[in-house]
Enzyme design. Structure first.
Site, PDB file in Angstrom:
ATOM      1  N   ALA A  41       1.319  -1.120  -0.008  1.00 26.06           N
ATOM      2  CA  ALA A  41       0.058   0.420   0.169  1.00 26.06           C
ATOM      3  C   ALA A  41       0.717   1.335   0.076  1.00 26.06           C
ATOM      4  CB  ALA A  41      -0.674   0.013   1.345  1.00 26.06           C
ATOM      5  N   ARG A  42       1.481   1.773   1.383  1.00 25.56           N
ATOM      6  CA  ARG A  42       1.933   3.126   1.282  1.00 25.56           C
ATOM      7  C   ARG A  42       2.908   2.358   2.495  1.00 25.56           C
ATOM      8  NH1 ARG A  42       0.946   3.765  -3.388  1.00 25.56           N
ATOM      9  NH2 ARG A  42       0.248   5.509  -4.200  1.00 25.56           N
ATOM     10  N   ASP A  75       6.469  -3.636  -0.916  1.00 22.95           N
ATOM     11  CA  ASP A  75       7.085  -2.882  -2.340  1.00 22.95           C
ATOM     12  C   ASP A  75       6.890  -1.818  -2.559  1.00 22.95           C
ATOM     13  OD1 ASP A  75       6.718  -3.453  -5.237  1.00 22.95           O
ATOM     14  OD2 ASP A  75       4.594  -2.920  -4.719  1.00 22.95           O
ATOM     15  N   GLU A 117      10.922   6.865  -2.351  1.00 27.09           N
ATOM     16  CA  GLU A 117      11.399   6.346  -4.015  1.00 27.09           C
ATOM     17  C   GLU A 117      11.828   6.998  -4.989  1.00 27.09           C
ATOM     18  OE1 GLU A 117       7.739   4.353  -4.113  1.00 27.09           O
ATOM     19  OE2 GLU A 117       7.270   3.441  -2.897  1.00 27.09           O
ATOM     20  N   HIS A 153       8.621  -1.081  -6.257  1.00 29.96           N
ATOM     21  CA  HIS A 153       7.011  -0.270  -6.204  1.00 29.96           C
ATOM     22  C   HIS A 153       6.823  -0.623  -7.370  1.00 29.96           C
ATOM     23  CE1 HIS A 153       4.575   3.353  -4.374  1.00 29.96           C
ATOM     24  NE2 HIS A 153       3.369   2.191  -4.703  1.00 29.96           N
ATOM     25  N   GLY A 157       3.296  -2.573  -7.926  1.00 32.36           N
ATOM     26  CA  GLY A 157       2.114  -3.288  -7.540  1.00 32.36           C
ATOM     27  C   GLY A 157       1.473  -2.792  -8.986  1.00 32.36           C
TER      28      GLY A 157
END
Length: 314
Positions: free
Chosen positions: A232-233, A257, A262, A281, A283
């Protein structure tokens, strides 16, 4: 129009939409690499239209106010917390979004869960080095899958867990017994969910209300044999507490992820965290999603140019 596409890491944007449909005289520039924060304003100043990829480059008020020519800002997806929408409104900048495919993050969640439970990264590396069956893997049937968030993505993850024979439990700030039952889950309070789940997976939207919602006490409550997964975050979780739990082997591992910064910089402590499966990341990074992103971004530009903007966020 001078149009720029930002953060096209995979160098695919030009191939995934019919950019030749842009109005005559339009000039399209694609930036493949992240622009250093101190150079963003200068690099983007000439452009009237910007297409940005999710939250890769933030657009706070200070940056928006330093872009005199910007008239249209398009973000992939239907929301972007890294854009100061009030600042855009004050400047008269139109902000539009795009559609997206709703399943990739749920799919990646299961990739991470299976990689952890079945020791796929470790065993693959060791096999290439000449070793064979170095550790025991874990089964999932009969185990508890604890979902922090039971919206669209959480419900998709729940269905797969049920197919594996897992018991599904869930918690979120506004979850009811009825909504949990409709997804085949049992609602628990947050502490019980963390204390009793064999896999905890996060599927909340990050907002000021949910920032840091998973704290040190929650992570401390996890079983030593449990896995933590976050697609998610990063801002939903106390990262220091999670790092400490991993280094002290108080949980079995984590599949991550998303990260506080980032792209993940060299020397990040996450790169040294033990018992982790890390992905950059991914996803939402699927061909199907990117085709929707750039197709809709082009449509947004054409509609705005015609005076009839669509999918407006501000």
């Amino acid at each position: 129009m001078k149009i720029a596409i930002l953060d096209d890491y995979q160098n695919v944007a030009r191939d995934l939409a019919e950019w030749h449909r842009l109005p005559n005289g339009s000039a399209l520039t694609v930036f493949e690499r992240p622009i250093p924060a101190e150079e963003v304003a200068g690099m983007l100043a000439p452009y009237s239209v910007l297409v940005i990829m999710r939250e890769r480059t933030p657009f706070p008020a200070a940056l928006i106010e330093s872009l005199p020519n910007l008239r249209l800002l398009i973000t992939t997806g239907a929301r972007n917390n890294a854009i100061d929408l009030d600042a855009c409104k004050a400047r008269g900048i139109t902000v539009c979004g795009t559609g997206m495919v709703g399943t990739p993050a749920a799919e990646l969640t299961w990739g991470l869960i299976l990689a952890l439970a079945k020791r796929i990264p470790q065993e693959e590396r060791l096999l290439r080095g000449g070793r064979w069956q170095t550790g025991l893997t874990q089964g999932l049937a009969g185990k508890r899958l604890g979902l922090v968030g039971l919206g669209k993505l959480g419900t998709q993850v729940a269905r797969v867990g049920q197919a594996f024979g897992m018991e599904v439990a869930a918690w979120s700030p506004n979850l009811t017994d009825e909504r949990a039952a409709a997804a085949g889950a049992v609602r628990l309070d947050k502490r019980d969910l963390f204390a009793t789940s064999d896999v905890v997976s996060v599927h909340l939207v990050l907002s000021e209300r949910t920032r840091g919602v998973i704290g040190a006490d929650d992570i401390d409550a996890m079983k030593p044999s449990a896995f933590f997964v976050n697609t998610a975050r990063a801002g939903l979780v106390d990262g220091d507490a999670l790092l400490a739990a991993l280094h002290e082997h108080r949980i079995a591992g984590a599949g991550l992820d998303v990260f506080p910064v980032e792209p993940l910089p060299a020397g990040s402590p996450w790169l040294e965290a033990p018992n982790t499966v890390l992905t950059p990341h991914l996803g939402y990074v699927t061909r199907e999603n990117y085709e929707v992103f750039y197709r809709d971004a082009l449509d947004d530009i054409l509609a705005w140019h015609a005076g009839e903007p669509v999918r407006m966020l501000a």
